[in-house]
Design a protein around this motif. Structure first.
Motif, PDB file in Angstrom:
ATOM      1  N   GLN A   1       0.819  -1.204   0.000  1.00  0.00           N
ATOM      2  CA  GLN A   1       0.000   0.000   0.000  1.00  0.00           C
ATOM      3  C   GLN A   1       0.857   1.261   0.000  1.00  0.00           C
ATOM      4  O   GLN A   1       0.535   2.250  -0.666  1.00  0.00           O
ATOM      5  N   ILE A   2       1.955   1.216   0.747  1.00  0.00           N
ATOM      6  CA  ILE A   2       2.880   2.355   0.755  1.00  0.00           C
ATOM      7  C   ILE A   2       3.473   2.559  -0.640  1.00  0.00           C
ATOM      8  O   ILE A   2       3.569   3.691  -1.135  1.00  0.00           O
ATOM      9  N   LEU A   3       3.859   1.454  -1.284  1.00  0.00           N
ATOM     10  CA  LEU A   3       4.431   1.548  -2.623  1.00  0.00           C
ATOM     11  C   LEU A   3       3.415   2.104  -3.615  1.00  0.00           C
ATOM     12  O   LEU A   3       3.738   2.979  -4.427  1.00  0.00           O
ATOM     13  N   TRP A   4       2.183   1.606  -3.557  1.00  0.00           N
ATOM     14  CA  TRP A   4       1.165   1.979  -4.534  1.00  0.00           C
ATOM     15  C   TRP A   4       0.612   3.382  -4.302  1.00  0.00           C
ATOM     16  O   TRP A   4       0.402   4.144  -5.252  1.00  0.00           O
ATOM     17  N   ARG A   5       0.379   3.742  -3.042  1.00  0.00           N
ATOM     18  CA  ARG A   5      -0.321   4.988  -2.735  1.00  0.00           C
ATOM     19  C   ARG A   5       0.603   6.151  -2.388  1.00  0.00           C
ATOM     20  O   ARG A   5       0.187   7.306  -2.446  1.00  0.00           O
ATOM     21  N   VAL A   6       1.845   5.854  -2.018  1.00  0.00           N
ATOM     22  CA  VAL A   6       2.761   6.919  -1.601  1.00  0.00           C
ATOM     23  C   VAL A   6       3.934   7.053  -2.570  1.00  0.00           C
ATOM     24  O   VAL A   6       4.180   8.125  -3.134  1.00  0.00           O
ATOM     25  N   MET A   7       4.647   5.960  -2.769  1.00  0.00           N
ATOM     26  CA  MET A   7       5.892   6.035  -3.518  1.00  0.00           C
ATOM     27  C   MET A   7       5.671   6.248  -5.019  1.00  0.00           C
ATOM     28  O   MET A   7       6.302   7.114  -5.630  1.00  0.00           O
ATOM     29  N   LEU A   8       4.798   5.462  -5.621  1.00  0.00           N
ATOM     30  CA  LEU A   8       4.610   5.565  -7.072  1.00  0.00           C
ATOM     31  C   LEU A   8       4.047   6.924  -7.503  1.00  0.00           C
ATOM     32  O   LEU A   8       4.506   7.482  -8.516  1.00  0.00           O
ATOM     33  N   PRO A   9       3.060   7.497  -6.793  1.00  0.00           N
ATOM     34  CA  PRO A   9       2.629   8.851  -7.195  1.00  0.00           C
ATOM     35  C   PRO A   9       3.740   9.892  -7.120  1.00  0.00           C
ATOM     36  O   PRO A   9       3.807  10.798  -7.955  1.00  0.00           O
ATOM     37  N   LEU A  10       4.620   9.756  -6.119  1.00  0.00           N
ATOM     38  CA  LEU A  10       5.731  10.701  -6.003  1.00  0.00           C
ATOM     39  C   LEU A  10       6.823  10.437  -7.032  1.00  0.00           C
ATOM     40  O   LEU A  10       7.626  11.331  -7.334  1.00  0.00           O
ATOM     41  N   ALA A  11       6.858   9.221  -7.559  1.00  0.00           N
ATOM     42  CA  ALA A  11       7.897   8.842  -8.520  1.00  0.00           C
ATOM     43  C   ALA A  11       7.409   8.972  -9.956  1.00  0.00           C
ATOM     44  O   ALA A  11       7.934   8.313 -10.854  1.00  0.00           O
ATOM     45  N   ARG A  12       6.428   9.847 -10.186  1.00  0.00           N
ATOM     46  CA  ARG A  12       5.882   9.986 -11.547  1.00  0.00           C
ATOM     47  C   ARG A  12       6.941  10.359 -12.579  1.00  0.00           C
ATOM     48  O   ARG A  12       6.955   9.790 -13.683  1.00  0.00           O
ATOM     49  N   PRO A  13       7.875  11.306 -12.303  1.00  0.00           N
ATOM     50  CA  PRO A  13       8.898  11.602 -13.317  1.00  0.00           C
ATOM     51  C   PRO A  13       9.733  10.389 -13.699  1.00  0.00           C
ATOM     52  O   PRO A  13      10.039  10.185 -14.877  1.00  0.00           O
ATOM     53  N   ALA A  14      10.102   9.568 -12.711  1.00  0.00           N
ATOM     54  CA  ALA A  14      10.878   8.369 -13.016  1.00  0.00           C
ATOM     55  C   ALA A  14      10.051   7.369 -13.808  1.00  0.00           C
ATOM     56  O   ALA A  14      10.563   6.701 -14.713  1.00  0.00           O
TER      57      ALA A  14
END
Length: 288
Positions: A193-206
């Motif tokens: 959930q942390i990966l899907w809801r927190v990390m991936l939205p913040l990693a949009r440029p990557a």
């Protein structure tokens, strides 16, 4: 204009601010470099508009007689509709799998503390220096053993994971503060959930950077379709373009029209995502 002690030195000397000669030199070099890169593309485009039979007469630069009929003829004779559909399907499938595998592996290497993590990272980086052509025989044997030759799986599975994508996502995840994950964990979120809801939205440029790299590489790939498939219904854009060039070797106008047709999708895709692409490349080098 009133000048006092708080006025900047440049304004005290006058309102004309001079630009350093180093900036002018950099600007000139950038324009020259851009011209060198874009000139062949410009010649290809002009040639594609030249009526057949006029290229050898050095009439490429003349606007007289320009025609768009070359594109329609190239599209129909090259059967690019089926090739575009196959390339789009394969490129999107490979891109989705690479984003999935790179996000999971990159997050594990960035955040999990386990024995041998650095060794795994070194192995991932070592795969970047191994050309795919060296692996074609074992990959072909595996695909043949799995009865996957002449299928879409033969074009998708060999590049479903990539060391560059894993390293890219790992580098970007390390630039995100750990406190955000800790706050999500306090709220009851698990790792996925942390990966899907927190990390991936913040990693949009990557993610956009990885998407562009992967999609463009798969769209331009000729090696896999040439080695792993023989069925005409599995032809991709690059394979169709190679066959088209064999048929119309002496017709430069049709050949250049086919080249432009095959290039337009990736150019448009890059122009749409270039801002996120630049941000992703710039941010992944911040922290090792």
């Amino acid at each position: 204009m009133n000048v006092n002690a708080n006025t900047p030195p440049d304004l005290r000397a006058g309102t004309n601010l001079s630009i350093p000669w180093q900036d002018w030199l950099s600007l000139v070099l950038l324009w020259v470099g851009a011209g060198v890169v874009l000139l062949p593309l410009f010649v290809v485009f002009l040639t594609s508009l030249t009526p057949s039979g006029m290229v050898s007469n050095l009439n490429v630069g003349s606007t007289t007689g320009w025609t768009w009929a070359n594109y329609r003829e190239a599209w129909e004779r090259g059967n690019f509709l089926l090739a575009f559909a196959n390339s789009t399907l394969v490129a999107l499938a490979v891109t989705a799998l690479q984003i999935l595998t790179s996000a999971l592996a990159g997050y594990a290497l960035a955040r999990f503390k386990f024995w041998g993590r650095q060794a795994v990272l070194l192995i991932v980086l070592a795969t970047l220096v191994i050309p795919f052509q060296l692996l074609v025989i074992p990959v072909f044997l595996v695909l043949k053993w799995g009865h996957l030759i002449n299928t879409y799986a033969a074009l998708i599975l060999p590049t479903a994971a990539n060391g560059f994508g894993i390293f890219l996502m790992r580098q970007y995840f390390q630039t995100i503060p750990v406190e955000l994950e800790e706050a999500a964990a306090i709220d009851g979120a698990n790792r996925l959930q942390i990966l899907w809801r927190v990390m991936l939205p913040l990693a949009r440029p990557a993610l956009v950077t990885l998407f562009l790299f992967t999609f463009i590489a798969e769209w331009n790939d000729l090696f896999k379709p040439l080695v792993f498939t023989t069925r005409p219904e599995l032809r991709t854009v690059q394979l169709a373009l190679a066959e088209f060039q064999e048929q119309f070797t002496n017709n430069w106008s049709l050949m250049m029209a086919a080249v432009v047709i095959a290039t337009i999708p990736v150019v448009v895709l890059f122009l749409v995502g270039q801002r996120q692409f630049i941000r992703g490349i710039a941010a992944t080098g911040i922290k090792n």
